[in-house]
Motif scaffolding. Structure first.
Motif, PDB file in Angstrom:
ATOM      1  N   ALA A 188      61.581   0.416  72.946  1.00 24.70           N
ATOM      2  CA  ALA A 188      62.039  -0.484  71.882  1.00 24.70           C
ATOM      3  C   ALA A 188      61.077  -0.373  70.704  1.00 24.70           C
ATOM      4  O   ALA A 188      59.870  -0.556  70.859  1.00 24.70           O
ATOM      5  CB  ALA A 188      62.117  -1.914  72.386  1.00 24.70           C
ATOM      6  N   VAL A 189      61.605  -0.061  69.545  1.00 24.17           N
ATOM      7  CA  VAL A 189      60.787   0.189  68.360  1.00 24.17           C
ATOM      8  C   VAL A 189      60.977  -0.945  67.363  1.00 24.17           C
ATOM      9  O   VAL A 189      62.114  -1.291  67.026  1.00 24.17           O
ATOM     10  CB  VAL A 189      61.179   1.523  67.694  1.00 24.17           C
ATOM     11  N   PRO A 190      59.890  -1.544  66.876  1.00 27.25           N
ATOM     12  CA  PRO A 190      60.031  -2.545  65.808  1.00 27.25           C
ATOM     13  C   PRO A 190      60.726  -1.941  64.597  1.00 27.25           C
ATOM     14  O   PRO A 190      60.452  -0.806  64.217  1.00 27.25           O
ATOM     15  CB  PRO A 190      58.576  -2.928  65.489  1.00 27.25           C
ATOM     16  N   ARG A 191      61.609  -2.703  63.993  1.00 26.32           N
ATOM     17  CA  ARG A 191      62.384  -2.183  62.876  1.00 26.32           C
ATOM     18  C   ARG A 191      61.499  -1.773  61.707  1.00 26.32           C
ATOM     19  O   ARG A 191      61.800  -0.834  60.973  1.00 26.32           O
ATOM     20  CB  ARG A 191      63.407  -3.227  62.418  1.00 26.32           C
ATOM     21  N   ASP A 192      60.370  -2.475  61.526  1.00 28.34           N
ATOM     22  CA  ASP A 192      59.490  -2.163  60.406  1.00 28.34           C
ATOM     23  C   ASP A 192      58.295  -1.323  60.833  1.00 28.34           C
ATOM     24  O   ASP A 192      57.265  -1.315  60.168  1.00 28.34           O
ATOM     25  CB  ASP A 192      59.008  -3.447  59.726  1.00 28.34           C
ATOM     26  N   ALA A 193      58.411  -0.591  61.936  1.00 30.03           N
ATOM     27  CA  ALA A 193      57.321   0.278  62.378  1.00 30.03           C
ATOM     28  C   ALA A 193      57.072   1.367  61.344  1.00 30.03           C
ATOM     29  O   ALA A 193      58.009   1.949  60.791  1.00 30.03           O
ATOM     30  CB  ALA A 193      57.659   0.908  63.732  1.00 30.03           C
ATOM     31  N   PRO A 194      55.807   1.684  61.053  1.00 27.77           N
ATOM     32  CA  PRO A 194      55.517   2.695  60.034  1.00 27.77           C
ATOM     33  C   PRO A 194      55.749   4.108  60.548  1.00 27.77           C
ATOM     34  O   PRO A 194      55.671   4.371  61.755  1.00 27.77           O
ATOM     35  CB  PRO A 194      54.028   2.459  59.746  1.00 27.77           C
ATOM     36  N   ASP A 195      56.019   5.031  59.642  1.00 31.86           N
ATOM     37  CA  ASP A 195      56.123   6.433  60.013  1.00 31.86           C
ATOM     38  C   ASP A 195      54.783   6.922  60.570  1.00 31.86           C
ATOM     39  O   ASP A 195      53.719   6.543  60.084  1.00 31.86           O
ATOM     40  CB  ASP A 195      56.507   7.284  58.803  1.00 31.86           C
ATOM     41  N   GLY A 196      54.852   7.761  61.590  1.00 32.63           N
ATOM     42  CA  GLY A 196      53.653   8.249  62.243  1.00 32.63           C
ATOM     43  C   GLY A 196      53.238   7.415  63.437  1.00 32.63           C
ATOM     44  O   GLY A 196      52.338   7.814  64.183  1.00 32.63           O
ATOM     45  N   MET A 197      53.888   6.283  63.647  1.00 34.89           N
ATOM     46  CA  MET A 197      53.555   5.440  64.795  1.00 34.89           C
ATOM     47  C   MET A 197      53.932   6.149  66.094  1.00 34.89           C
ATOM     48  O   MET A 197      55.032   6.664  66.245  1.00 34.89           O
ATOM     49  CB  MET A 197      54.297   4.112  64.698  1.00 34.89           C
ATOM     50  N   ILE A 198      52.990   6.213  67.039  1.00 35.66           N
ATOM     51  CA  ILE A 198      53.258   6.830  68.337  1.00 35.66           C
ATOM     52  C   ILE A 198      54.046   5.845  69.185  1.00 35.66           C
ATOM     53  O   ILE A 198      53.580   4.754  69.495  1.00 35.66           O
ATOM     54  CB  ILE A 198      51.945   7.235  69.024  1.00 35.66           C
ATOM     55  N   LEU A 199      55.243   6.238  69.573  1.00 36.10           N
ATOM     56  CA  LEU A 199      56.133   5.369  70.339  1.00 36.10           C
ATOM     57  C   LEU A 199      55.895   5.463  71.833  1.00 36.10           C
ATOM     58  O   LEU A 199      56.041   4.475  72.557  1.00 36.10           O
ATOM     59  CB  LEU A 199      57.595   5.722  70.022  1.00 36.10           C
ATOM     60  N   PRO A 212      67.726  10.615  65.478  1.00 36.81           N
ATOM     61  CA  PRO A 212      67.199  10.625  64.111  1.00 36.81           C
ATOM     62  C   PRO A 212      66.046   9.627  63.961  1.00 36.81           C
ATOM     63  O   PRO A 212      66.135   8.493  64.419  1.00 36.81           O
ATOM     64  CB  PRO A 212      68.408  10.205  63.261  1.00 36.81           C
ATOM     65  N   GLY A 213      64.977  10.076  63.332  1.00 41.76           N
ATOM     66  CA  GLY A 213      63.826   9.217  63.117  1.00 41.76           C
ATOM     67  C   GLY A 213      62.788   9.266  64.218  1.00 41.76           C
ATOM     68  O   GLY A 213      61.723   8.656  64.094  1.00 41.76           O
ATOM     69  N   VAL A 214      63.062  10.004  65.293  1.00 42.18           N
ATOM     70  CA  VAL A 214      62.111  10.138  66.399  1.00 42.18           C
ATOM     71  C   VAL A 214      61.706  11.603  66.515  1.00 42.18           C
ATOM     72  O   VAL A 214      62.560  12.481  66.702  1.00 42.18           O
ATOM     73  CB  VAL A 214      62.702   9.654  67.736  1.00 42.18           C
ATOM     74  N   GLY A 215      60.410  11.881  66.362  1.00 36.88           N
ATOM     75  CA  GLY A 215      59.901  13.234  66.444  1.00 36.88           C
ATOM     76  C   GLY A 215      59.148  13.477  67.738  1.00 36.88           C
ATOM     77  O   GLY A 215      58.746  12.542  68.429  1.00 36.88           O
ATOM     78  N   VAL A 253      57.127  10.228  68.249  1.00 41.97           N
ATOM     79  CA  VAL A 253      56.540   9.667  67.040  1.00 41.97           C
ATOM     80  C   VAL A 253      57.653   9.222  66.104  1.00 41.97           C
ATOM     81  O   VAL A 253      58.657   9.932  65.936  1.00 41.97           O
ATOM     82  CB  VAL A 253      55.656  10.719  66.333  1.00 41.97           C
ATOM     83  N   LYS A 254      57.498   8.036  65.500  1.00 42.96           N
ATOM     84  CA  LYS A 254      58.481   7.590  64.507  1.00 42.96           C
ATOM     85  C   LYS A 254      58.289   8.398  63.228  1.00 42.96           C
ATOM     86  O   LYS A 254      57.172   8.523  62.727  1.00 42.96           O
ATOM     87  CB  LYS A 254      58.327   6.108  64.199  1.00 42.96           C
ATOM     88  N   TRP A 255      59.397   8.912  62.717  1.00 43.65           N
ATOM     89  CA  TRP A 255      59.332   9.691  61.491  1.00 43.65           C
ATOM     90  C   TRP A 255      60.630   9.498  60.715  1.00 43.65           C
ATOM     91  O   TRP A 255      61.579  10.253  60.847  1.00 43.65           O
ATOM     92  CB  TRP A 255      59.108  11.172  61.805  1.00 43.65           C
ATOM     93  N   GLY A 256      60.700   8.449  59.917  1.00 42.75           N
ATOM     94  CA  GLY A 256      61.910   8.144  59.164  1.00 42.75           C
ATOM     95  C   GLY A 256      62.689   7.018  59.806  1.00 42.75           C
ATOM     96  O   GLY A 256      62.260   6.390  60.785  1.00 42.75           O
ATOM     97  N   ALA A 257      63.862   6.740  59.234  1.00 43.09           N
ATOM     98  CA  ALA A 257      64.720   5.665  59.735  1.00 43.09           C
ATOM     99  C   ALA A 257      65.288   6.044  61.099  1.00 43.09           C
ATOM    100  O   ALA A 257      65.863   7.117  61.276  1.00 43.09           O
ATOM    101  CB  ALA A 257      65.843   5.382  58.745  1.00 43.09           C
ATOM    102  N   ILE A 258      65.133   5.159  62.067  1.00 45.08           N
ATOM    103  CA  ILE A 258      65.584   5.433  63.433  1.00 45.08           C
ATOM    104  C   ILE A 258      67.009   4.947  63.627  1.00 45.08           C
ATOM    105  O   ILE A 258      67.359   3.838  63.237  1.00 45.08           O
ATOM    106  CB  ILE A 258      64.652   4.754  64.460  1.00 45.08           C
ATOM    107  N   GLN A 259      67.816   5.791  64.228  1.00 46.05           N
ATOM    108  CA  GLN A 259      69.128   5.402  64.715  1.00 46.05           C
ATOM    109  C   GLN A 259      69.064   5.384  66.234  1.00 46.05           C
ATOM    110  O   GLN A 259      68.717   6.400  66.849  1.00 46.05           O
ATOM    111  CB  GLN A 259      70.200   6.385  64.243  1.00 46.05           C
ATOM    112  N   PRO A 260      69.352   4.252  66.871  1.00 42.47           N
ATOM    113  CA  PRO A 260      69.223   4.164  68.333  1.00 42.47           C
ATOM    114  C   PRO A 260      69.996   5.269  69.044  1.00 42.47           C
ATOM    115  O   PRO A 260      71.067   5.690  68.603  1.00 42.47           O
ATOM    116  CB  PRO A 260      69.800   2.778  68.654  1.00 42.47           C
ATOM    117  N   GLY A 261      69.429   5.750  70.132  1.00 40.87           N
ATOM    118  CA  GLY A 261      70.068   6.809  70.898  1.00 40.87           C
ATOM    119  C   GLY A 261      69.183   7.260  72.033  1.00 40.87           C
ATOM    120  O   GLY A 261      68.176   6.614  72.367  1.00 40.87           O
TER     121      GLY A 261
END
Length: 374
Positions: free
Chosen positions: A54-65, A122-125, A182-190
């Motif tokens: 579960a990723v916070p909606r306002d998590a910054p890019d580069g955050m390790i998930l 999308p948004g998850v690297g 890693v979060k990288w951009g706007a995440i679409q759940p999947g």
């Protein structure tokens, strides 16, 4: 007595046949005595992420998930003195070509040249790193794993078994692999699909009588391979649904309802509903920001919007106890439960407040409601 003797020496699946004129000479030859073997390979490791992230909606890019590491095995392969072990990798056979970023810094593993590869979400690297583990080399620094598909074995590190080592002491070599989402951009759940195929590691053994001077001369080309697979994970956004709220403060006769500056109309109770909140949120905060001018921050009074025709009045925001509500600052939602999620609400009140001479007309104000998830 001299005599000809043909012997066979087995070294990790490769037979090296040497014709020696003297058995005694063979026993004393240090280069010929290099003896390397596979200890605990082959192995197949799953780099398993949590089943649900579960990723916070306002998590910054580069955050390790999420991070998944393989065991730090130090003795996949071993070698006696006067030999060189060289660790090789062949990358995932499913191409990892598309990237969000190249050569970025990932503080989680001190990897400064990592590539952030795109995943199925999308948004998850995906970031991949590797380091060698051995007795003669120690814990080497992390290095990137190339994402492109390759059938070529690429050297990533080695270990010399020096002649000064004890004759009967074997030198180990192993590896540790890390995978990170890693979060990288706007995440679409999947669902992050598993990377098909595997990262393969193997060790080549060869002679190395002089470190850094003698070319690597392999006497066994193929060490038993170790493989690593990346698992799957479902990614969702930590959030609550918050519908718009319209509060009707009613119609009032100015001179009667608001006889003097500082007077107010009866307060109207309302609430901001939070629906379908995710579980597992450490804290949920909210902030209310007026879109018009703040007339009195301590009193929670804001001015009317630009299309209103009335003047001399403002709108005062109150909490459920009737005290002035804080504006422009985050406040915890006490009714939210991290364990159950679901629904929560924020009870509030609002009323007109006289600030000057009153001119009749429409009197409206708009405020923005912002949620923050941690």
């Amino acid at each position: 007595m001299n005599y000809m003797n043909q012997i066979s020496v087995k070294s990790e699946g490769c037979w090296v046949r040497r014709l020696m004129p003297l058995l005694a000479m063979f026993l004393l030859s240090s280069n010929a005595s290099a003896d390397c073997l596979t200890v605990s390979a082959p192995a197949d490791h799953i780099l398993a992420f949590p089943a649900h992230i579960a990723v916070p909606r306002d998590a910054p890019d580069g955050m390790i998930l999420a991070t998944a590491r393989s065991p730090a095995i130090t003795n996949y392969w071993e070698c006696k003195p006067d030999a060189l072990m060289d660790l090789y990798q062949v990358t995932f056979m499913t191409p990892l070509v598309d990237m969000y970023a190249e050569g970025v810094d990932v503080p989680g593993i001190a990897l400064s040249t990592a590539n952030v590869f795109k995943t199925s979400v999308p948004g998850v690297g995906l970031v991949l790193g590797i380091r060698a583990t051995s007795g003669c080399r120690g814990m080497a620094s992390w290095g990137e794993i190339h994402g492109y598909a390759s059938t070529e074995w690429t050297p990533i590190g080695g270990c010399y078994a020096r002649a000064m080592d004890a004759v009967n002491v074997r030198t180990p070599l192993g590896a540790e692999v890390v995978a990170m989402l890693v979060k990288w951009g706007a995440i679409q759940p999947g669902i992050v699909d598993a990377v098909q195929g595997a990262l393969m590691l193997k060790c080549k053994f060869g002679n190395a009588p002089t470190i850094g001077h003698t070319p690597f001369i392999p006497f066994c080309e193929d060490g038993a391979a170790v493989s690593y697979h990346v698992g799957t994970s479902m990614v969702s956004l930590m959030a609550c649904e918050t519908p718009d709220v319209i509060v009707d403060l009613g119609s009032h006769l100015g001179a009667v309802a608001l006889p003097s500056v500082g007077s107010s109309t009866p307060s109207v109770a309302f609430r901001i509903d939070m629906r379908n909140c995710s579980t597992g949120l450490g804290m949920v905060d909210y902030r209310i920001e007026p879109t018009s001018a703040v007339l009195d921050l301590n009193m929670g009074i804001v001015g009317l919007d630009g299309v209103s025709t009335a003047s001399g009045v403002g709108v005062q925001l109150l909490d459920d106890t009737g005290a002035a509500h804080v504006l422009n600052e985050f406040i915890p939602v006490v009714s939210y439960s991290s364990e159950t999620g679901g629904a929560a609400s924020i009870p509030l009140k609002a009323r007109y407040y006289r600030t000057d001479d009153v001119t009749p007309g429409s009197a409206n104000a708009t405020m923005l409601f912002t949620m923050r998830y941690q």
